[in-house]
Structures are given as C-alpha cells and as structure tokens.
Design a protein around this motif. Structure first.
Motif, short mmCIF file in Angstrom:
data_model
loop_
_atom_site.label_atom_id
_atom_site.label_comp_id
_atom_site.label_asym_id
_atom_site.label_seq_id
_atom_site.Cartn_x
_atom_site.Cartn_y
_atom_site.Cartn_z
N ASP A 41 0.84 -1.20 0.00
CA ASP A 41 0.00 0.00 0.00
C ASP A 41 0.88 1.25 0.00
O ASP A 41 1.57 1.54 0.97
N GLY A 79 -2.14 -0.88 -8.09
CA GLY A 79 -1.38 -0.47 -6.92
C GLY A 79 0.03 -0.02 -7.23
O GLY A 79 0.77 0.38 -6.33
N ASN A 126 -0.07 4.19 0.21
CA ASN A 126 -0.57 5.22 1.13
C ASN A 126 0.34 5.37 2.34
O ASN A 126 0.34 6.41 3.00
#
Length: 475
Positions: A401, A415, A403
């Motif tokens: 991830d 992703g 993020n």
C-alpha cells in the motif's frame, strides 16, 4: 582479427562446467563454474556479428553484446569488460541470473539456425569476474561534487543503479532500506546457488566507497515520514519493488505449514549469511511449491538443499507455458524435483491444524486469455492428493500500500506507482519512481534499465533546480 569470429560452424556451444546434481543438492554453492580465458575467447568467437544484432535488441539494457564478444574473441578482455560495464551497473549479476534463454540468447541468430546460441551470459559473467580479480573495476570518482541531494527509497537493483548513476554525476545520494543489508532481492530473495552473496556485497561496498550513504533498518513511512524525507532531499526516487505475496485462496490455505515464498527464501539466505534464524526449514518434510515462475524454482531448489524428503511443484499450465526460465526448470528436475504440470490447488488438508496434503485439480488448457496464453480449466473428477508437511506459495507479488508513503501519490488500479513514461516523475514534484513498483513484478535487468533511465531525468531535474536557484540569486 575478424577471422576469429563466425566460428559457430566448427565450434560447438559449450557452457561452463556444471556441478553434478547429486553434489550440488548438498550445498548452496553456485552450480556453474567459470570459463578460463581461452574457453571464453573460443565461445565468444562463435558470434556471427549480425548486421542487425537481435541479441542486443532483446536485451532490456541494449548491451553492446556483439562488440564485447568480438573483443573477447580477440583476447582484449579488459576492453570487452569496459564495453560491457558502459551500459550495465551489474554485468556479473545479470550474467548469473538473467533468463538469457528468454532474452539475448533466445534471440541469437545462431540459435535460430540450429547451431546453438552463443553463451552470452557466461561470457558476460567471465568478463566482470575477471575485471574484479584484476582490479579493473574502478571506484566511483565524480569529477566534481554537486550540492543537491537525492533520497533513494529501496536498495534493490533499481535503487542501486539510480544511486550509482547519480553519484557519478556528483550528486549527494542516500539510500534507505527497511532491511539490515543492501541489495533487495539480490541479497535476500535469490538463493546463493544462483548468486553468491559476496558478489552483491562487493557491489554495495563499491557504492559506499564512492560516497553513497546507506541508512538500513529504516522503513520510510514508519521510521521516517515521506514528507520529512522530501524536506531533507532535493529529489526522491521510489524503488521499493513489490513484496506483497499473492494469497492462496483455497479452503485450508491458512493452515500451519503454509507459508509465502519470500519469508522462506529470506530466512534461508540469512542463514547462509551467518545469521541465527529460528524458523523451520524443509528438512525431512514433504514440500509442495505452488507456482511456475522463477521464484517457485528458487523455492523448490532451496527446499532440496535444506534436506526435504520430497519436493513437488504444482503448476496450473503445461511446461511450454511455464513463465520461469527453462534452464532453471531443467536444473530443478536434475536435482530431483517432481513437476505436476496442469495441476492447480483445490484445497489444503490439515491434521490437527498442521498441513498434511494438498488436493489439486487436474487442468486442461482452454481458450486464450488477454495475455495470449491458453486459460487453464479444471477437469471434472480428476483431482488428486499430494502429501505435504510444508506448502510454499510462489504465486507472484503485488505492490504494498503506497498510502504508507503518501496518500497524495498517484497509483494505478494495480497499486503500482503512476509515472510519466519518459521522465519517470510521479504526480509529486521532484519525486520519481522506477523498477517493479512501476512496472509490476519483473526482471532484475529491467529494474537496472529503469533505474539508469530515471537517474538521467533526475539529473536533469537537479541541474534545472541549481540553475533556477542561481538565476534567482542573481536577480
């Protein structure tokens, strides 16, 4: 000197000597020996010096293969090494682990004519190993020191190639990595029998000696925020790779004894590097590896060397459609691995919570999918069981991830980090990305290529930044 070439008609293709399968099952040493100089010259002289060098065209780095083969055949080994190193930051590593059968050697005109390809990878390895032995590998010496700095996130092949190229220009470079050693999959993912870790460590030491700083055991987004890193450096390179394992979505997939490929390989490599690792090994176990790529081949061959009772590889397509290197598959078969082609896991059975067997569907190939390969389909009533004490999932990798780094960073629906396809710059100014985190799980040679290309554009960005600062100061 030109008479030395075109010897493929009279000289047979000959790889470096390969250790006997029974012997190599017992250790993690590299399985191929080295050419002596006369043998490297002989094999290089088989090159036909094509007018259109398909070997070079099918090399992601566009290595000048015919040129350094000719120089090798003429006995000009140092010159050949320098031509090889001009386009590749790690020739001896690529010579060992590149799937040459799918790239340069697979495109060799001599191979297509039935005479057997030139042994490009083995000559490439010979050149740089010889260069190290003779002191021809020169330290990084920038012609001048430049004031701006770059933070490289990830010490794998893309990050290391970027760092080296930028340091050669004189920029100040710091490489950050979550692990305790630099090298990424080169140090922890690829087993020693394919790539001795001393070869990776000497490359890393050369970068350190050249003035590149390494901050290891540092997880960006956890130990240091991404924003702090951007404040510290004038440009950022994201080269984190892809490490999130694809899961095994079948009943019983969470049983004890089912593990992902990467932790298994990392623990094995750490043991080889002298670390005290408490996790279980394949010793005395019936091992089933699920997958058909190069990672799966690394796992089956590692399990053999750890003393597994049996090793079986399940792959849902046939041998012809297997994505892994044909050479590595052949090595695994020689070492006693059983391959169940056209077999896909249906469920994992356990005994008291610990895996005891894998039930697999027998598959057949149907219509072609979007990739152009035939889609596997289960055959009714053709399932079978394979005994297993350890099941290793080698189903590929996806990005973690992003993020964690920054929610502002644009990513694709898969992703991966979105970049300008020319400049490798992300949607964030001064932040670049390359390698597997951009293209998805791929080859080391592609990571090196993209690291080099990204470095060129980062260099241009920093030059512009310096010039703009000078102009503002003058005004």
């Amino acid at each position: 000197m030109a008479g030395r070439m075109l010897q493929f008609v009279d000289t047979e293709r000959e790889m470096p000597e390969k250790r006997d399968a029974g012997e190599r099952r017992e250790d993690f040493l590299e399985i191929y020996g080295d050419y002596i100089e006369v043998k490297a010259e002989e094999q290089a002289a088989r090159c036909s010096q094509c007018g259109v060098p398909f070997c070079q065209n099918h090399c992601p780095l566009q290595n000048n293969i015919p040129d350094w083969l000719k120089l090798t055949a003429e006995g000009r080994v140092e010159d050949a090494y320098r031509v090889s190193a001009a386009t590749n930051n790690m020739p001896e590593i690529c010579g060992r682990i590149c799937p040459q059968d799918r790239l340069c050697e697979g495109s060799c005109v001599i191979e297509q004519s039935g005479h057997g390809t030139v042994t490009i990878g083995s000559v490439e390895r010979f050149l740089t190993d010889t260069a190290w032995d003779n002191g021809w590998v020169e330290p990084i010496k920038p012609r001048r020191e430049l004031p701006l700095s770059v933070g490289v996130i990830g010490a794998g092949p893309a990050g290391l190639a970027t760092a080296e190229q930028l340091r050669l220009q004189g920029w100040q470079v710091t490489v950050y990595d979550r692990h305790d050693r630099a090298g990424g999959l080169l140090i922890y993912g690829i087993p020693n029998f394919k790539l001795d870790k001393a070869i990776v460590e000497r490359r890393t030491q050369r970068l350190i000696d050249g003035g590149i700083e390494f901050q290891l055991n540092t997880d960006i987004g956890v130990d240091i925020s991404f924003e702090k890193l951007r404040e510290k450096h004038d440009a950022i390179m994201i080269a984190t790779g892809v490490y999130k394992a694809r899961d095994l979505s079948v009943p019983g997939g969470g049983a004890s004894g089912v593990t992902a490929a990467l932790p298994f390989l990392i623990d094995s490599n750490k043991r080889g590097l002298g670390d005290d690792i408490a996790s279980e090994t394949a010793d005395g176990k019936d091992v089933v590896v699920i997958g058909g790529g190069d990672t799966a081949m690394d796992c089956v061959r590692t399990a053999v060397r750890q003393g597994a009772k049996s090793v079986t590889c399940l792959y849902r397509r046939d041998h012809a459609n297997m994505p892994g290197s044909r050479r590595e598959t052949a090595n695994a078969q020689e070492e006693g691995v059983t391959f169940e082609w056209l077999a896909a896991p249906k469920s994992v059975h356990d005994d008291g919570g610990s895996v005891s067997s894998v039930r697999a569907d027998r598959m057949r190939l149907g219509k072609k999918d979007a990739s152009g390969r035939q889609s596997p389909e289960p055959m009714d009533g053709a399932d079978f069981d394979v005994k297993a004490d350890l099941v290793i999932k080698a189903l590929g990798f996806t990005p973690e991830d992003m993020n964690v780094l920054s929610p502002e960073l644009s990513v694709s629906r898969w992703g991966t980090v979105k970049v300008n396809p020319v400049s490798f710059e992300t949607n964030l100014e001064g932040v670049f990305a390359a390698g597997d985190i951009v293209r998805g799980a791929s080859l080391v040679v592609w990571a090196i290529r993209e690291g080099r290309d990204a470095a060129e554009h980062i260099h241009g960005y920093l030059v512009d930044k310096l010039q703009n600062a000078a102009q503002e100061a003058a005004e």
